[in-house]
Scaffold this motif. Structure first.
Motif, PDB file in Angstrom:
ATOM      1  N   ARG A 168       0.798  -1.221   0.000  1.00  0.00           N
ATOM      2  CA  ARG A 168       0.000   0.000   0.000  1.00  0.00           C
ATOM      3  C   ARG A 168       0.834   1.276   0.000  1.00  0.00           C
ATOM      4  NH1 ARG A 168      -0.838   2.416   5.202  1.00  0.00           N
ATOM      5  NH2 ARG A 168      -0.056   1.118   6.909  1.00  0.00           N
ATOM      6  N   GLN A 169       2.139   1.171   0.281  1.00  0.00           N
ATOM      7  CA  GLN A 169       2.962   2.373   0.335  1.00  0.00           C
ATOM      8  C   GLN A 169       4.135   2.364  -0.651  1.00  0.00           C
ATOM      9  OE1 GLN A 169       4.267   3.313   4.313  1.00  0.00           O
ATOM     10  NE2 GLN A 169       2.259   3.042   5.194  1.00  0.00           N
ATOM     11  N   GLY A 170       4.673   1.181  -0.928  1.00  0.00           N
ATOM     12  CA  GLY A 170       5.907   1.141  -1.700  1.00  0.00           C
ATOM     13  C   GLY A 170       5.783   0.684  -3.132  1.00  0.00           C
ATOM     14  N   LEU A 171       4.722  -0.067  -3.461  1.00  0.00           N
ATOM     15  CA  LEU A 171       4.635  -0.649  -4.797  1.00  0.00           C
ATOM     16  C   LEU A 171       4.008   0.297  -5.812  1.00  0.00           C
ATOM     17  CD1 LEU A 171       5.233  -3.190  -6.418  1.00  0.00           C
ATOM     18  CD2 LEU A 171       2.960  -4.044  -5.812  1.00  0.00           C
ATOM     19  N   TRP A 172       2.895   0.930  -5.436  1.00  0.00           N
ATOM     20  CA  TRP A 172       2.141   1.715  -6.415  1.00  0.00           C
ATOM     21  C   TRP A 172       2.876   2.936  -6.973  1.00  0.00           C
ATOM     22  CZ3 TRP A 172       1.038   6.811  -5.552  1.00  0.00           C
ATOM     23  CH2 TRP A 172       1.112   7.273  -4.245  1.00  0.00           C
ATOM     24  N   PRO A 173       3.795   3.599  -6.248  1.00  0.00           N
ATOM     25  CA  PRO A 173       4.472   4.740  -6.879  1.00  0.00           C
ATOM     26  C   PRO A 173       5.277   4.370  -8.127  1.00  0.00           C
ATOM     27  CG  PRO A 173       4.738   4.840  -4.494  1.00  0.00           C
ATOM     28  CD  PRO A 173       4.145   3.503  -4.811  1.00  0.00           C
ATOM     29  N   LEU A 174       5.768   3.130  -8.195  1.00  0.00           N
ATOM     30  CA  LEU A 174       6.623   2.751  -9.324  1.00  0.00           C
ATOM     31  C   LEU A 174       5.869   2.767 -10.652  1.00  0.00           C
ATOM     32  CD1 LEU A 174       8.660  -0.104  -7.592  1.00  0.00           C
ATOM     33  CD2 LEU A 174       9.212   2.328  -7.791  1.00  0.00           C
ATOM     34  N   PRO A 175       4.669   2.148 -10.774  1.00  0.00           N
ATOM     35  CA  PRO A 175       3.939   2.272 -12.041  1.00  0.00           C
ATOM     36  C   PRO A 175       3.472   3.694 -12.334  1.00  0.00           C
ATOM     37  CG  PRO A 175       2.628   1.053 -10.409  1.00  0.00           C
ATOM     38  CD  PRO A 175       4.020   1.171  -9.865  1.00  0.00           C
ATOM     39  N   VAL A 176       3.186   4.477 -11.284  1.00  0.00           N
ATOM     40  CA  VAL A 176       2.816   5.881 -11.510  1.00  0.00           C
ATOM     41  C   VAL A 176       3.959   6.621 -12.199  1.00  0.00           C
ATOM     42  CG1 VAL A 176       2.364   8.090 -10.377  1.00  0.00           C
ATOM     43  CG2 VAL A 176       1.161   6.049  -9.621  1.00  0.00           C
ATOM     44  N   ILE A 177       5.162   6.429 -11.679  1.00  0.00           N
ATOM     45  CA  ILE A 177       6.331   7.108 -12.255  1.00  0.00           C
ATOM     46  C   ILE A 177       6.603   6.607 -13.672  1.00  0.00           C
ATOM     47  CG2 ILE A 177       8.824   7.422 -12.017  1.00  0.00           C
ATOM     48  CD1 ILE A 177       8.397   7.192  -8.951  1.00  0.00           C
ATOM     49  N   LEU A 193      -3.057   9.931  -7.281  1.00  0.00           N
ATOM     50  CA  LEU A 193      -3.921   9.527  -6.168  1.00  0.00           C
ATOM     51  C   LEU A 193      -4.797   8.330  -6.540  1.00  0.00           C
ATOM     52  CD1 LEU A 193      -5.023  12.971  -4.685  1.00  0.00           C
ATOM     53  CD2 LEU A 193      -3.074  11.542  -4.084  1.00  0.00           C
ATOM     54  N   ALA A 194      -5.150   8.198  -7.822  1.00  0.00           N
ATOM     55  CA  ALA A 194      -5.943   7.045  -8.250  1.00  0.00           C
ATOM     56  C   ALA A 194      -5.167   5.749  -8.062  1.00  0.00           C
ATOM     57  CB  ALA A 194      -6.356   7.212  -9.714  1.00  0.00           C
ATOM     58  N   PHE A 195      -3.864   5.749  -8.364  1.00  0.00           N
ATOM     59  CA  PHE A 195      -3.034   4.567  -8.153  1.00  0.00           C
ATOM     60  C   PHE A 195      -2.916   4.262  -6.659  1.00  0.00           C
ATOM     61  CE2 PHE A 195      -1.915   4.765 -12.543  1.00  0.00           C
ATOM     62  CZ  PHE A 195      -1.356   3.537 -12.859  1.00  0.00           C
ATOM     63  N   TRP A 196      -2.740   5.285  -5.857  1.00  0.00           N
ATOM     64  CA  TRP A 196      -2.658   5.106  -4.400  1.00  0.00           C
ATOM     65  C   TRP A 196      -3.941   4.458  -3.892  1.00  0.00           C
ATOM     66  CZ3 TRP A 196      -1.247   9.739  -0.643  1.00  0.00           C
ATOM     67  CH2 TRP A 196      -1.058   9.233   0.648  1.00  0.00           C
ATOM     68  N   CYS A 197      -5.080   4.952  -4.355  1.00  0.00           N
ATOM     69  CA  CYS A 197      -6.372   4.427  -3.929  1.00  0.00           C
ATOM     70  C   CYS A 197      -6.521   2.958  -4.343  1.00  0.00           C
ATOM     71  CB  CYS A 197      -7.484   5.272  -4.551  1.00  0.00           C
ATOM     72  SG  CYS A 197      -9.084   5.095  -3.768  1.00  0.00           S
ATOM     73  N   ALA A 198      -6.097   2.625  -5.558  1.00  0.00           N
ATOM     74  CA  ALA A 198      -6.192   1.241  -6.043  1.00  0.00           C
ATOM     75  C   ALA A 198      -5.357   0.298  -5.183  1.00  0.00           C
ATOM     76  CB  ALA A 198      -5.752   1.173  -7.500  1.00  0.00           C
ATOM     77  N   ALA A 199      -4.155   0.726  -4.781  1.00  0.00           N
ATOM     78  CA  ALA A 199      -3.303  -0.107  -3.926  1.00  0.00           C
ATOM     79  C   ALA A 199      -3.952  -0.353  -2.576  1.00  0.00           C
ATOM     80  CB  ALA A 199      -1.935   0.559  -3.749  1.00  0.00           C
ATOM     81  N   LEU A 200      -4.631   0.647  -2.044  1.00  0.00           N
ATOM     82  CA  LEU A 200      -5.309   0.481  -0.761  1.00  0.00           C
ATOM     83  C   LEU A 200      -6.500  -0.470  -0.878  1.00  0.00           C
ATOM     84  CD1 LEU A 200      -5.161   4.180   0.463  1.00  0.00           C
ATOM     85  CD2 LEU A 200      -4.187   2.222   1.660  1.00  0.00           C
ATOM     86  N   VAL A 201      -7.227  -0.389  -1.978  1.00  0.00           N
ATOM     87  CA  VAL A 201      -8.340  -1.321  -2.197  1.00  0.00           C
ATOM     88  C   VAL A 201      -7.821  -2.750  -2.234  1.00  0.00           C
ATOM     89  CG1 VAL A 201     -10.067  -2.090  -3.868  1.00  0.00           C
ATOM     90  CG2 VAL A 201      -9.825   0.348  -3.370  1.00  0.00           C
ATOM     91  N   LEU A 202      -6.721  -2.986  -2.948  1.00  0.00           N
ATOM     92  CA  LEU A 202      -6.134  -4.322  -3.028  1.00  0.00           C
ATOM     93  C   LEU A 202      -5.688  -4.808  -1.653  1.00  0.00           C
ATOM     94  CD1 LEU A 202      -5.208  -6.720  -4.695  1.00  0.00           C
ATOM     95  CD2 LEU A 202      -3.081  -5.483  -5.195  1.00  0.00           C
ATOM     96  N   THR A 203      -5.079  -3.935  -0.866  1.00  0.00           N
ATOM     97  CA  THR A 203      -4.657  -4.298   0.490  1.00  0.00           C
ATOM     98  C   THR A 203      -5.842  -4.721   1.349  1.00  0.00           C
ATOM     99  OG1 THR A 203      -2.812  -2.722   0.366  1.00  0.00           O
ATOM    100  CG2 THR A 203      -3.456  -3.480   2.553  1.00  0.00           C
ATOM    101  N   CYS A 204      -6.923  -3.958   1.276  1.00  0.00           N
ATOM    102  CA  CYS A 204      -8.112  -4.288   2.061  1.00  0.00           C
ATOM    103  C   CYS A 204      -8.702  -5.628   1.626  1.00  0.00           C
ATOM    104  CB  CYS A 204      -9.155  -3.179   1.926  1.00  0.00           C
ATOM    105  SG  CYS A 204      -8.680  -1.613   2.719  1.00  0.00           S
TER     106      CYS A 204
END
Length: 436
Positions: A168-177, A193-204
């Motif tokens: 939820r914190q370390g993976l999603w920034p890489l595809p964004v960049i 922020l959309a990528f950040w939100c998607a990572a949190l949904v997956l974590t939940c």
């Protein structure tokens, strides 16, 4: 039946019997996960500063600060109160506490966020509505995920907690960049922020799946009377949480108010760079031992606690100096690469922020010690005094000396917290020995 989600972390604890190799390997794995998290978010801050704008970086920095502040405000001190009690509880007793706590968090957000959104609309929508909705979703899921992460660590599920944190914190920034570099049209704060939100949904979703395995869902019971009892005991911890977040993050909001979003972006990036050191040391070395600290604090002679504390001091100090040296060497090259004259002008401020971060590491380490000793009143008093000190210093020094004043306020506040927590921890240790 081995409880894979909330049970004891057999064979994976940092105090692994069976040799130094496994212990070292486990510690390095945690460092790797934490380094991945902090490194990718650090790269995201650089990407935002380089390819978006300093104003976008300032908004992103405010949101990151809010993901710390909102869990503290909505948490009511309950998470730490529960964590300290579920370390050795059976799953059937621990999970109802955790489930009731998460349900209360969800209720607070479902009531509070629409009210905040109404105020946002009445204020004339200072930022686009889509951006505001994404921020709200992120704050809700980050709050829930943060609480569960603390619970997992308390139950000695350290690696599971860190893998989920990495997701939820370390993976999603890489595809964004990567996407932003390949497709310039996607370089926007909304996409980030959309990528950040998607990572949190997956974590939940992963947490829900783990909960459903082996029938753990049967223990999910909402027990309001347990929360009422917890609320009575968590008040001082709640004061600590609120005051601690004010102390740590009020500076960037005051910088935005007095100096503007661009200088807030500069300060946020410098703070993020220095915070790499804090994150690696505190969350990979100190926090992972919180269950052991709580257990050792119950041993009446104090010998076990002193030995563990000494080991943590040596380990944390060594890693802090090593990481700080690396960060200090690399930062000038980074600032040159970003080609932002404003950052280059304020580079000396970074050295003060890095120094303050080292002091903060020591202060937070002693904070875990007095938490293990149940010195809740002292914790609350120190936190309130720290917040008042931080606010007062920033209110005076930031308008007077700009970012220099903010950095100086950070050093003075961290030093005061270190002194107070050290003295309380020594007194607690003496009391433990005298009562043996």
């Amino acid at each position: 039946m081995i409880d894979r989600l909330f049970g004891s972390m057999k064979g994976v604890s940092l105090s692994i019997p069976g040799g130094k190799f496994r212990q070292t390997f486990g510690q390095l794995t945690l460092f790797g996960l934490r380094a991945g998290m902090t490194g990718s978010k650090f790269l995201l801050a650089i990407y935002t500063a380089r390819y978006l704008s300093l104003s976008d970086l300032g908004i992103y920095g405010l949101l990151v600060g809010s993901t710390i502040i909102v869990p503290a405000v909505a948490g009511l001190g309950l998470t730490d109160w529960i964590v300290r009690r579920i370390v050795e509880l059976p799953l059937a007793q621990a999970l109802p506490l955790v489930a009731s706590r998460s349900a209360l968090t969800l209720l607070i957000h479902l009531i509070g966020q629409p009210l905040v959104l109404l105020g946002f609309i009445l204020a004339g929508r200072p930022i686009p509505l889509t951006l505001a909705l994404l921020c709200g979703a992120i704050l809700l899921m980050e709050t829930l995920a943060t609480e569960i992460s603390d619970v997992l660590i308390a139950r000695r599920r350290i690696f599971l907690a860190n893998w989920l944190n990495f997701l939820r914190q370390g993976l999603w920034p890489l595809p964004v960049i990567a996407l932003g570099l390949l497709v310039p049209e996607t370089r926007s704060l909304n996409m980030l922020l959309a990528f950040w939100c998607a990572a949190l949904v997956l974590t939940c979703l992963i947490l829900v799946c783990l909960l459903l395995r082996q029938g753990r869902w049967r223990y999910v019971q909402l027990q309001g009377h347990m929360l009422l009892g917890a609320l009575r005991g968590s008040f001082l911890l709640y004061i600590r949480d609120i005051s601690g977040t004010v102390s740590a993050f009020a500076d960037r909001f005051l910088i935005s108010l007095f100096l503007g979003l661009e200088l807030s972006g500069v300060y946020s990036l410098f703070w993020s760079i220095a915070n790499v050191v804090h994150s690696l040391v505190v969350f990979s070395v100190v926090q992972t031992r919180i269950a052991s600290l709580i257990t050792a604090a119950k041993e009446r002679t104090g010998a076990e606690f002193r030995a563990l504390e000494r080991q943590l001091q040596i380990t944390a100090s060594g890693w802090a100096v090593l990481f700080a040296g690396g960060v200090a060497a690399l930062t000038p090259f980074l600032v040159s690469f970003l080609d932002r004259p404003l950052m280059n002008d304020y580079l000396p401020v970074f050295w003060l922020i890095l120094l303050a971060t080292l002091v903060r590491i020591a202060a937070d380490s002693y904070g875990f010690a007095i938490y293990a000793f149940h010195r809740d009143r002292a914790i609350a008093v120190i936190a309130v005094c720290g917040a008042l000190t931080s606010a007062a210093l920033n209110l005076v020094l930031t308008p007077l000396a700009g970012l220099w004043g903010s950095a100086l306020a950070y050093i003075l506040t961290s030093s005061a917290l270190l002194t107070a927590r050290f003295l309380v921890s020594r007194a607690a240790a003496r009391d433990l020995t005298s009562h043996s």
